[in-house]
Enzyme design. Structure first.
Site, PDB file in Angstrom:
ATOM      1  N   ASP A  17       0.781  -1.249   0.000  1.00  0.00           N
ATOM      2  CA  ASP A  17       0.000   0.000   0.000  1.00  0.00           C
ATOM      3  C   ASP A  17       0.814   1.301   0.000  1.00  0.00           C
ATOM      4  OD1 ASP A  17      -1.986  -1.899   0.206  1.00  0.00           O
ATOM      5  OD2 ASP A  17      -2.778  -1.229   2.122  1.00  0.00           O
ATOM      6  N   ASP A  55      -4.573  -0.805  -1.825  1.00  0.00           N
ATOM      7  CA  ASP A  55      -5.846  -0.661  -1.129  1.00  0.00           C
ATOM      8  C   ASP A  55      -6.817   0.001  -2.122  1.00  0.00           C
ATOM      9  OD1 ASP A  55      -6.805  -1.255   1.521  1.00  0.00           O
ATOM     10  OD2 ASP A  55      -6.859   0.888   2.010  1.00  0.00           O
ATOM     11  N   HIS A  57     -10.812   0.785  -2.449  1.00  0.00           N
ATOM     12  CA  HIS A  57     -12.156   0.751  -1.869  1.00  0.00           C
ATOM     13  C   HIS A  57     -13.207   1.446  -2.739  1.00  0.00           C
ATOM     14  CE1 HIS A  57     -10.354  -0.619   1.831  1.00  0.00           C
ATOM     15  NE2 HIS A  57      -9.729   0.507   2.073  1.00  0.00           N
ATOM     16  N   HIS A  61     -17.657   2.251   1.039  1.00  0.00           N
ATOM     17  CA  HIS A  61     -17.046   1.156   1.803  1.00  0.00           C
ATOM     18  C   HIS A  61     -17.385   1.228   3.295  1.00  0.00           C
ATOM     19  CE1 HIS A  61     -13.641  -1.459   3.261  1.00  0.00           C
ATOM     20  NE2 HIS A  61     -14.141  -2.157   2.253  1.00  0.00           N
ATOM     21  N   HIS A  90     -10.546   6.787   2.102  1.00  0.00           N
ATOM     22  CA  HIS A  90      -9.186   6.749   1.540  1.00  0.00           C
ATOM     23  C   HIS A  90      -9.124   5.721   0.422  1.00  0.00           C
ATOM     24  CE1 HIS A  90      -9.319   3.443   4.428  1.00  0.00           C
ATOM     25  NE2 HIS A  90      -8.430   2.843   3.640  1.00  0.00           N
ATOM     26  N   LYS A 115      -7.061  -4.961  -2.941  1.00  0.00           N
ATOM     27  CA  LYS A 115      -7.779  -5.518  -1.791  1.00  0.00           C
ATOM     28  C   LYS A 115      -8.692  -4.455  -1.199  1.00  0.00           C
ATOM     29  CE  LYS A 115      -3.965  -4.396   1.281  1.00  0.00           C
ATOM     30  NZ  LYS A 115      -4.662  -3.372   2.058  1.00  0.00           N
ATOM     31  N   CYS A 160      -1.721  -3.012   7.668  1.00  0.00           N
ATOM     32  CA  CYS A 160      -1.649  -3.906   6.511  1.00  0.00           C
ATOM     33  C   CYS A 160      -0.343  -4.691   6.449  1.00  0.00           C
ATOM     34  CB  CYS A 160      -1.934  -3.129   5.242  1.00  0.00           C
ATOM     35  SG  CYS A 160      -3.664  -2.596   5.181  1.00  0.00           S
TER      36      CYS A 160
HETATM   37  C1  VGL Z   1      -4.503   0.462   5.821  1.00  0.00           C
HETATM   38  C2  VGL Z   1      -6.077   1.236   7.269  1.00  0.00           C
HETATM   39  C3  VGL Z   1      -7.043   1.154   6.291  1.00  0.00           C
HETATM   40  C4  VGL Z   1      -3.083   0.075   5.587  1.00  0.00           C
HETATM   41  C5  VGL Z   1      -5.449   0.367   4.821  1.00  0.00           C
HETATM   42  O1  VGL Z   1      -2.633   0.058   4.427  1.00  0.00           O
HETATM   43  O2  VGL Z   1      -2.380  -0.206   6.587  1.00  0.00           O
HETATM   44  N1  VGL Z   1      -4.823   0.884   7.033  1.00  0.00           N
HETATM   45  N2  VGL Z   1      -6.727   0.721   5.068  1.00  0.00           N
HETATM   46 ZN    ZN Z   2      -8.162   0.820   3.525  1.00  0.00          ZN
END
Ligand code: VGL
Ligand code: ZN
Length: 212
Positions: A17, A55, A57, A61, A90, A115, A160
């Site tokens: 990410d 990431d 979404h 979401h 986000h 994801k 993550c």
């Molecule tokens: C993440 C919170 C929500 C991450 C992703 O990449 O760690 N954290 N979505």
């Molecule tokens: Zn996320």
């Protein structure tokens, strides 16, 4: 696992990410998030196998605080699959915030795993979504490619990266987290909990300099 690291064709660098929304100025900025980019670019040169996660979404979401009346970011709710942190919106599909950081060298990647694209389930781990059963497909990829050691770097260390490392270890891979190629959010002791989890599972911490 310190000192000079010999990288084999069975090793994979899993880059979690490294997206604009997790960097300075982003919607869910991880302090110093963009600082992982030069380190990741340098070590990615050494790996034959590089996998990126993204990431990704939908705007509606379930993990987004604005989608829950009266809720603020970083509060939690309970869903079918357990406790879920509510985040600022986000990494919305197709937005600039969801793009990889512009300086990330994506040319080395042979797979990008998206994801968190199901409205009702968040996904921290690159292997399984937060219900702990829905697969992303990455586990099948790693097994079919006969990779056996997973080096994890990226954002965020305590979400993550943590859950990706834990799941890879549970699935039987050797796992090392490249700590100085990660940055954390640190919510309610989540960085300490991550260190604890890594210790218990036998996940090692290494420095990116060991790969240079
Ligand atoms: C993440 C919170 C929500 C991450 C992703 O990449 O760690 N954290 N979505
Ligand atoms: Zn996320």
């Amino acid at each position: 696992m310190d000192l000079a690291m010999k990288i084999s064709d069975r090793d994979v660098l899993l880059v979690i990410d490294v997206q604009n929304d997790f960097c300075t100025g982003g919607a869910l900025a991880v302090p110093g998030g963009e600082k992982v980019v030069p380190a990741i670019n340098r070590i990615a040169q050494k790996f034959a196998n590089v996998v990126l996660t993204q990431d990704w979404h939908p705007r509606d979401h379930v993990s987004f605080a604005p989608n829950h009346a009266g809720k603020q970011p970083f509060q939690t709710i309970v869903l079918d699959y357990g406790v879920q942190v509510l985040w600022p919106s986000h990494c919305v599909q197709g937005t600039a915030g969801a793009e990889f950081h512009r300086d990330l060298d994506v040319t080395r990647a042979n797979l990008v795993v998206r994801k968190g694209f199901r409205r009702g389930i968040d996904s921290y781990s690159a292997l399984f979504e937060n219900d702990r059963t829905t697969p992303t497909g990455l586990l099948g990829y790693l097994r079919e490619r006969e990779l056996n050691t997973v080096f994890v770097a990226g954002l965020a260390f305590d979400f993550c990266v943590r859950f990706s490392a834990d799941d890879a270890r549970k699935a039987g891979f050797e796992v090392a987290v490249i700590e100085d190629a990660c940055r954390g959010i640190d919510l309610d002791g989540s960085v300490a909990a991550t260190h604890q989890s890594f210790r218990e599972r036998g996940i090692s911490l290494v420095s990116f300099e060991a790969f240079l």
